[in-house]
Design a protein around this motif. Sequence first.
Motif, PDB file in Angstrom:
ATOM      1  N   VAL A 193       2.924  -4.979   2.844  1.00 34.77           N
ATOM      2  CA  VAL A 193       2.361  -6.219   3.389  1.00 34.77           C
ATOM      3  C   VAL A 193       2.683  -6.352   4.876  1.00 34.77           C
ATOM      4  CG1 VAL A 193       2.574  -8.743   3.292  1.00 34.77           C
ATOM      5  CG2 VAL A 193       2.250  -7.445   1.190  1.00 34.77           C
ATOM      6  N   ALA A 194       3.914  -6.036   5.258  1.00 31.70           N
ATOM      7  CA  ALA A 194       4.309  -6.120   6.671  1.00 31.70           C
ATOM      8  C   ALA A 194       3.447  -5.195   7.528  1.00 31.70           C
ATOM      9  CB  ALA A 194       5.785  -5.770   6.827  1.00 31.70           C
ATOM     10  N   ASP A 225      -1.424  -3.894  11.153  1.00 33.15           N
ATOM     11  CA  ASP A 225      -2.591  -3.023  11.317  1.00 33.15           C
ATOM     12  C   ASP A 225      -3.213  -2.735   9.957  1.00 33.15           C
ATOM     13  OD1 ASP A 225      -4.541  -1.193  11.989  1.00 33.15           O
ATOM     14  OD2 ASP A 225      -3.156   0.284  12.832  1.00 33.15           O
ATOM     15  N   ALA A 226      -4.210  -3.521   9.595  1.00 30.93           N
ATOM     16  CA  ALA A 226      -4.867  -3.367   8.297  1.00 30.93           C
ATOM     17  C   ALA A 226      -5.791  -2.164   8.250  1.00 30.93           C
ATOM     18  CB  ALA A 226      -5.639  -4.638   7.952  1.00 30.93           C
ATOM     19  N   LEU A 281      -2.305  -2.133  -3.567  1.00 27.35           N
ATOM     20  CA  LEU A 281      -3.132  -3.053  -2.783  1.00 27.35           C
ATOM     21  C   LEU A 281      -4.117  -3.799  -3.676  1.00 27.35           C
ATOM     22  CD1 LEU A 281      -3.710  -0.970   0.462  1.00 27.35           C
ATOM     23  CD2 LEU A 281      -2.385  -3.091   0.235  1.00 27.35           C
ATOM     24  N   LYS A 282      -4.690  -3.115  -4.668  1.00 28.73           N
ATOM     25  CA  LYS A 282      -5.578  -3.788  -5.623  1.00 28.73           C
ATOM     26  C   LYS A 282      -4.823  -4.886  -6.364  1.00 28.73           C
ATOM     27  CE  LYS A 282      -8.855  -0.080  -6.655  1.00 28.73           C
ATOM     28  NZ  LYS A 282      -9.302   0.885  -7.686  1.00 28.73           N
ATOM     29  N   ARG A 308      -5.052 -12.231   0.736  1.00 32.01           N
ATOM     30  CA  ARG A 308      -6.222 -13.076   0.524  1.00 32.01           C
ATOM     31  C   ARG A 308      -7.474 -12.501   1.150  1.00 32.01           C
ATOM     32  NH1 ARG A 308      -3.758 -19.024   1.639  1.00 32.01           N
ATOM     33  NH2 ARG A 308      -3.007 -18.002   3.512  1.00 32.01           N
ATOM     34  N   ARG A 309      -7.327 -11.840   2.285  1.00 33.19           N
ATOM     35  CA  ARG A 309      -8.468 -11.194   2.931  1.00 33.19           C
ATOM     36  C   ARG A 309      -7.938 -10.270   4.019  1.00 33.19           C
ATOM     37  NH1 ARG A 309      -9.555 -16.521   5.473  1.00 33.19           N
ATOM     38  NH2 ARG A 309      -8.494 -16.393   7.454  1.00 33.19           N
ATOM     39  N   VAL A 310      -8.788  -9.358   4.462  1.00 31.40           N
ATOM     40  CA  VAL A 310      -8.470  -8.465   5.565  1.00 31.40           C
ATOM     41  C   VAL A 310      -9.512  -8.747   6.634  1.00 31.40           C
ATOM     42  CG1 VAL A 310      -8.234  -6.072   6.304  1.00 31.40           C
ATOM     43  CG2 VAL A 310      -7.504  -6.742   4.002  1.00 31.40           C
TER      44      VAL A 310
END
Length: 159
Positions: free
Chosen positions: A13-14, A19-20, A42-43, A52-54
């Motif tokens: 998560v960090a 950087d997604a 991640l799923k 919640r979103r990228v």
Amino acid sequence: MIAVLDEIDRNIVAMMQVDATLAYADLGERVGLSASTINDRLKRLRAKGVIRRVSAEIDPHALGLDLMVIVLVEVTGRAEELAFITAMQAVPAVMECHHVAGEFSYLLKVRVASTAAYEHFLDRHLKTLAGIRRTQSLIALSSAKDSRVLPSQAPAEMG
């Protein structure tokens, strides 16, 4: 309620917050897992609502949104409060809307191009609403820190 994350999930998560666009293989290499295991985690994090979103973080100045205003709003009456919330959710200039404790009812973070655009926002979106008792505007001159990155370490580790 969202489940407590283990250390690997917290690290994932960090890194995703910063950087997604990192490839799953790169994420996996950094935390010692395979790309397919990262994909599964991640799923699961998405399914549980942790992620919640990228999205992309855009510099507001690149879009001409040079003025940030924190607006404190006092709203009277429950019906008026519900109408206020609905109205603020529909206004793109309102970046954040928080119900707060204290003298005021709500805190808004508003991004607009100029003081004239902010005056238009007030005239069109706040002054027209029933139940608005008063507002207070705080214009940000500059921002020493403006981050959407949440601390990802365990609460006991935060200080």
